[in-house]
Write a protein that holds these residues in place. Structure first.
Motif, PDB file in Angstrom:
ATOM      1  N   SER A 116       0.842  -1.192   0.000  1.00 29.85           N
ATOM      2  CA  SER A 116       0.000   0.000   0.000  1.00 29.85           C
ATOM      3  C   SER A 116       0.880   1.245   0.000  1.00 29.85           C
ATOM      4  O   SER A 116       2.087   1.164   0.202  1.00 29.85           O
ATOM      5  CB  SER A 116      -0.926   0.005   1.224  1.00 29.85           C
ATOM      6  N   ALA A 117       0.246   2.373  -0.238  1.00 29.74           N
ATOM      7  CA  ALA A 117       0.944   3.668  -0.201  1.00 29.74           C
ATOM      8  C   ALA A 117      -0.014   4.707   0.359  1.00 29.74           C
ATOM      9  O   ALA A 117      -1.224   4.650   0.111  1.00 29.74           O
ATOM     10  CB  ALA A 117       1.412   4.083  -1.590  1.00 29.74           C
ATOM     11  N   ASN A 118       0.529   5.632   1.120  1.00 30.05           N
ATOM     12  CA  ASN A 118      -0.280   6.759   1.586  1.00 30.05           C
ATOM     13  C   ASN A 118      -0.695   7.603   0.396  1.00 30.05           C
ATOM     14  O   ASN A 118       0.024   7.690  -0.599  1.00 30.05           O
ATOM     15  CB  ASN A 118       0.505   7.627   2.577  1.00 30.05           C
ATOM     16  N   GLU A 119      -1.817   8.233   0.526  1.00 32.08           N
ATOM     17  CA  GLU A 119      -2.315   9.122  -0.515  1.00 32.08           C
ATOM     18  C   GLU A 119      -2.091  10.563  -0.076  1.00 32.08           C
ATOM     19  O   GLU A 119      -2.549  10.976   0.987  1.00 32.08           O
ATOM     20  CB  GLU A 119      -3.812   8.870  -0.731  1.00 32.08           C
ATOM     21  N   ALA A 178      11.561  -3.037   7.571  1.00 27.74           N
ATOM     22  CA  ALA A 178      12.328  -2.159   8.448  1.00 27.74           C
ATOM     23  C   ALA A 178      13.302  -1.285   7.669  1.00 27.74           C
ATOM     24  O   ALA A 178      13.956  -0.416   8.238  1.00 27.74           O
ATOM     25  CB  ALA A 178      13.093  -2.992   9.483  1.00 27.74           C
ATOM     26  N   ASP A 179      13.409  -1.518   6.368  1.00 21.94           N
ATOM     27  CA  ASP A 179      14.288  -0.748   5.498  1.00 21.94           C
ATOM     28  C   ASP A 179      13.758  -0.926   4.073  1.00 21.94           C
ATOM     29  O   ASP A 179      12.800  -1.672   3.856  1.00 21.94           O
ATOM     30  CB  ASP A 179      15.733  -1.254   5.615  1.00 21.94           C
ATOM     31  N   VAL A 180      14.377  -0.279   3.123  1.00 25.78           N
ATOM     32  CA  VAL A 180      13.972  -0.428   1.727  1.00 25.78           C
ATOM     33  C   VAL A 180      14.214  -1.868   1.299  1.00 25.78           C
ATOM     34  O   VAL A 180      15.288  -2.429   1.561  1.00 25.78           O
ATOM     35  CB  VAL A 180      14.764   0.545   0.829  1.00 25.78           C
ATOM     36  N   LEU A 181      13.220  -2.478   0.678  1.00 27.49           N
ATOM     37  CA  LEU A 181      13.309  -3.867   0.247  1.00 27.49           C
ATOM     38  C   LEU A 181      13.803  -3.956  -1.196  1.00 27.49           C
ATOM     39  O   LEU A 181      13.530  -3.079  -2.009  1.00 27.49           O
ATOM     40  CB  LEU A 181      11.947  -4.550   0.350  1.00 27.49           C
ATOM     41  N   GLU A 182      14.502  -5.031  -1.478  1.00 25.50           N
ATOM     42  CA  GLU A 182      14.914  -5.316  -2.856  1.00 25.50           C
ATOM     43  C   GLU A 182      13.886  -6.269  -3.463  1.00 25.50           C
ATOM     44  O   GLU A 182      13.544  -7.290  -2.862  1.00 25.50           O
ATOM     45  CB  GLU A 182      16.297  -5.982  -2.851  1.00 25.50           C
ATOM     46  N   THR A 236      -7.341  15.317  -6.746  1.00 26.60           N
ATOM     47  CA  THR A 236      -6.115  14.745  -7.296  1.00 26.60           C
ATOM     48  C   THR A 236      -5.218  14.312  -6.146  1.00 26.60           C
ATOM     49  O   THR A 236      -5.326  14.818  -5.027  1.00 26.60           O
ATOM     50  CB  THR A 236      -5.373  15.762  -8.196  1.00 26.60           C
ATOM     51  N   SER A 237      -4.352  13.355  -6.439  1.00 22.77           N
ATOM     52  CA  SER A 237      -3.457  12.808  -5.409  1.00 22.77           C
ATOM     53  C   SER A 237      -2.145  12.399  -6.034  1.00 22.77           C
ATOM     54  O   SER A 237      -2.012  12.280  -7.244  1.00 22.77           O
ATOM     55  CB  SER A 237      -4.090  11.577  -4.760  1.00 22.77           C
ATOM     56  N   ARG A 238      -1.163  12.168  -5.147  1.00 21.57           N
ATOM     57  CA  ARG A 238       0.098  11.558  -5.558  1.00 21.57           C
ATOM     58  C   ARG A 238       0.460  10.528  -4.498  1.00 21.57           C
ATOM     59  O   ARG A 238       0.006  10.616  -3.349  1.00 21.57           O
ATOM     60  CB  ARG A 238       1.194  12.605  -5.740  1.00 21.57           C
ATOM     61  N   PRO A 239       1.274   9.534  -4.863  1.00 28.71           N
ATOM     62  CA  PRO A 239       1.632   8.519  -3.870  1.00 28.71           C
ATOM     63  C   PRO A 239       2.579   9.072  -2.813  1.00 28.71           C
ATOM     64  O   PRO A 239       3.439   9.895  -3.106  1.00 28.71           O
ATOM     65  CB  PRO A 239       2.309   7.424  -4.692  1.00 28.71           C
ATOM     66  N   GLY A 240       2.379   8.597  -1.589  1.00 33.89           N
ATOM     67  CA  GLY A 240       3.249   8.977  -0.476  1.00 33.89           C
ATOM     68  C   GLY A 240       4.092   7.786  -0.041  1.00 33.89           C
ATOM     69  O   GLY A 240       4.568   7.014  -0.870  1.00 33.89           O
ATOM     70  N   ILE A 241       4.225   7.609   1.234  1.00 33.80           N
ATOM     71  CA  ILE A 241       5.055   6.551   1.805  1.00 33.80           C
ATOM     72  C   ILE A 241       4.454   5.194   1.452  1.00 33.80           C
ATOM     73  O   ILE A 241       3.268   4.961   1.660  1.00 33.80           O
ATOM     74  CB  ILE A 241       5.145   6.710   3.332  1.00 33.80           C
ATOM     75  N   SER A 242       5.305   4.303   0.914  1.00 34.08           N
ATOM     76  CA  SER A 242       4.828   2.952   0.610  1.00 34.08           C
ATOM     77  C   SER A 242       4.991   2.062   1.844  1.00 34.08           C
ATOM     78  O   SER A 242       5.833   2.311   2.705  1.00 34.08           O
ATOM     79  CB  SER A 242       5.576   2.371  -0.591  1.00 34.08           C
TER      80      SER A 242
END
Length: 143
Positions: free
Chosen positions: A38-41, A134-138, A59-65
């Motif tokens: 998911s991502a914040n809107e 807990a961190d950016v995933l690959e 209108t929206s843009r994606p926020g934190i995933s």
């Protein structure tokens, strides 16, 4: 499977043992599992400057995933579960892989945000756990 369908039991989380090289073991006992992306809107809506009384288009843009894996099932004692429980008790991050059939593998640092044991008089003890990146995933797409 026919028509590209995937077996739900192949949606897996594999917990790293922290060794070098690291070995990932399937979390045994899971009966139900889910993986959420998911991502914040972020609201970017601006009323018209030339026609402020007219219709307003949202209108929206994606926020934190957010990437979350959750599962529950029978608690199975093993060396891999002992390692995992050490991460839970220590509230520490650890390496894991989430395998999503038909999509790919999400690998990196994860943490457990919620863990519960449960049991009735006769059936085996069960557990449920929620894992959050807990961190950016690959991401590695399925071949």
């Amino acid at each position: 499977m026919a028509d590209g369908q995937q077996l739900g039991r192949l949606l897996l989380i594999k917990i790293g043992d922290g060794a070098d090289p690291e070995v990932f073991n399937n979390m045994c006992g899971l009966k139900t599992r889910s993986f959420n992306m998911s991502a914040n809107e972020i609201d970017t809506t601006i009323p018209s400057c030339t026609n402020p009384g007219g219709p307003v288009q949202k209108t929206s843009r994606p926020g934190i995933s957010n990437r979350t894996f959750s599962g529950s099932g029978a608690f199975v004692s093993s060396t891999a579960m002992d390692t995992f429980m050490g991460y839970v008790r220590g509230a520490s991050a650890f390496n894991a892989q989430v395998i999503v059939p038909g999509d790919g593998t999400y690998e990196g640092s994860w943490m457990v945000t919620d863990f519960s044991f449960s049991g009735d008089v006769e059936p085996n003890m069960e557990f449920s756990a929620t894992f959050v990146a807990a961190d950016v995933l690959e991401f590695t797409p399925e071949a």
